[in-house]
Design a protein around this motif. Sequence first.
Motif, short mmCIF file in Angstrom:
data_model
loop_
_atom_site.label_atom_id
_atom_site.label_comp_id
_atom_site.label_asym_id
_atom_site.label_seq_id
_atom_site.Cartn_x
_atom_site.Cartn_y
_atom_site.Cartn_z
N ALA A 271 -10.12 7.30 -0.90
CA ALA A 271 -9.81 6.64 0.37
C ALA A 271 -10.52 5.29 0.46
O ALA A 271 -9.95 4.29 0.93
N ILE A 272 -11.77 5.24 -0.01
CA ILE A 272 -12.52 3.97 0.03
C ILE A 272 -11.85 2.93 -0.85
O ILE A 272 -11.72 1.75 -0.48
N CYS A 278 -6.53 -2.51 0.22
CA CYS A 278 -5.67 -3.04 1.29
C CYS A 278 -6.31 -4.26 1.96
O CYS A 278 -5.63 -5.28 2.19
N LEU A 279 -7.60 -4.17 2.27
CA LEU A 279 -8.30 -5.30 2.91
C LEU A 279 -8.30 -6.53 2.02
O LEU A 279 -8.04 -7.66 2.49
N ALA A 280 -8.59 -6.33 0.73
CA ALA A 280 -8.63 -7.46 -0.19
C ALA A 280 -7.27 -8.13 -0.30
O ALA A 280 -7.16 -9.37 -0.24
N LEU A 294 2.02 -5.35 -4.96
CA LEU A 294 1.76 -4.42 -3.85
C LEU A 294 2.84 -3.35 -3.76
O LEU A 294 3.95 -3.51 -4.30
N THR A 295 2.51 -2.27 -3.06
CA THR A 295 3.48 -1.17 -2.92
C THR A 295 4.64 -1.56 -2.03
O THR A 295 5.74 -1.01 -2.15
N LEU A 423 -0.84 0.26 5.06
CA LEU A 423 -0.84 0.77 3.70
C LEU A 423 0.17 0.06 2.81
O LEU A 423 0.19 0.28 1.60
N ALA A 424 1.02 -0.79 3.39
CA ALA A 424 1.95 -1.58 2.57
C ALA A 424 1.20 -2.57 1.69
O ALA A 424 1.77 -3.10 0.73
N TYR A 425 -0.07 -2.83 2.00
CA TYR A 425 -0.87 -3.78 1.21
C TYR A 425 -1.62 -3.11 0.05
O TYR A 425 -2.43 -3.77 -0.60
N ILE A 426 -1.36 -1.83 -0.20
CA ILE A 426 -2.06 -1.18 -1.32
C ILE A 426 -1.61 -1.78 -2.64
O ILE A 426 -0.42 -1.77 -2.96
#
Length: 625
Positions: A271-272, A278-280, A294-295, A423-426
């Motif tokens: 999770a971390i 995502c933040l980055a 990205l996903t 979570l689209a930014y994973i």
Amino acid sequence: MKRPIQNGPNGSTLPVEETEISLESKGSYYGWKRKAESKVKGACTVDLLRRRFPITKWLPNYNWDFAIYDFIAGITVGLTTIPQGIAYAAVAGLPLQYGLYSAFMGLFVYVILGTVKQCSVGPTAVMSLMTFSYASAGGPAYAILLAFLGGWLELIAGLLNLGFMVEFISAPVISGFCSAAALTVSSTQVKGLFGLKFKGSSFVETWKGFFTNITKCSPWDSALGCSMIVILLLMRKLTSLKNLGPLKKVAFLRYRAIDSSLWFIATSRNAIAVIAGCLAAYLLEQNGSKPFTLTGDIQSGLPPFGLPAFTVNRTVGNTTVVLGFSDICLELGAAIGLIPLIAILEQVAIAKAFASGKRTDATQEMIALGVGTILGSFFGAMPVTASFGRSSVQAASGAKTPLTNIYGGVLTLLALGFLMPSLAYIPKAILASVIITSVIFMVELEELKPMWKSRRVELLPFGVTFLCCLFINMEYGILIGAGVHLLLLAYMGNRPHPKLIRLPGNEVTEERVIVKADCNLYFPGVEKFRRTLNEATEVDAEGRSPCLMVDLSNLTEIDYSALKMLKSVAAECHKKGQTVLHFVNATPKVAKSIVCTLPSADIAFLPKVEKDDATDDIHMQEITP
């Protein structure tokens, strides 16, 4: 003389014997009726209801201390379930939200029907991999229908107590299957790890495509993915820091708060990693940079409720073909039976592993899995089963009751409702690294050494299963491996090793030869036993034939092929001048089989014979009829 009594029809007389038979028949009927009534009553007992609804056993004693422990464990497992669910949807070739659709209903059902407090049900690497080829062909509809049909099979198998079927899949076959599955799942992530795009999803196709397109690797994705694998593996070992040589004397690492914090970071590492990625990616995009693949958008909101689709529209060229239920089942083929079989195998094995030596109710586990999978398919779930990794986290988190699954399920629903746009930014590289570090430890290399030392022939089904799963496919691989091991068992288990004992003759007695069978005689071992008998009947230098005795003390059964072999040997003995073939220590069942097949003139049954190994003397004991 029969004594008449006045009980017949129209005043006629019936013999006493007929009356007694009539009364006996009535007695047996009423006895059968009483047994049937007792079975019906037994099927509705309070004890049975408590077994079928285990929540009734622990809920009356639930307290606030249990609630706190369960809440902490549930949230911890939920933080593991969310990234793994998204990742396993990618493994199955489904839109990422389907991983979370599959992650909550099994947990809710297990609270009511489950028996092991540490067990966590949801998407797994093996289930996702076995679903992949069918989801690729028919999309989410095929995956959901697989879950629906598989769930019914699991439920029916549980209600009919068919759990014994999993016993036909041996430990070496399971080890080979899991090892091949781990390597295949890891291999499928190579594209995301290095930012590549090419066709192919099998182990061979993936690595062939990787080496063909290696010059097209994205440096940013490659650096992020490889470094994240290293970071995740290091985070996994955080709890072992205090045991390292240089750090053993560092006192603050042994403080309870520090130790708990390190454990929480290690447990929530997936999770971390996802949140940090995502933040980055979001911050880089805000600054006009998109270095990572990205996903993309993930559909948010709770899954729609409804029955699976039993028909599918498929476009072929310019025409649309409607596939009916039977057509879909033909395309799904063996997966309809194999996927629930593997799910049951994992569910029962994990339940036993966390049962702490207590008896595991395999039937109830199958019922819980079946009901959870069926209800999950109404919310768009793919096939699920217990996860060893998440169950380990649940155990380590101090779960006290199955109610801990409620919190993990609720956290998954919250993620579906509110977190999907974020979570689209994973980055796909991080998702790939999460999957690889989660499944790579399923490769069971540690099983090879004990197999080599204890029984090397077990390496054959392990190797066959591993290679077939890796280079053919998972379904055929486990079937071939199980078949090979059953054939090996039939060959090795029914190959007799008869003992030949020669007792020299003297002036009074002739030479006696005892052939002692060490196991039941079935057709695979017939020829070997025949060779031993032929060796025993060889004449000596003076042309004299020994007295042949066959010791059957170790036999409880003998098949027709073996009986025909004995008949042939007895006929040969008769031709050589030996009057009969002597059988010793035969059980009544075996003796009856021999008498019914071999001519009585060629055989004889001797009293019980015991051999004194110290003096090589034969002692005869009379058998009481």
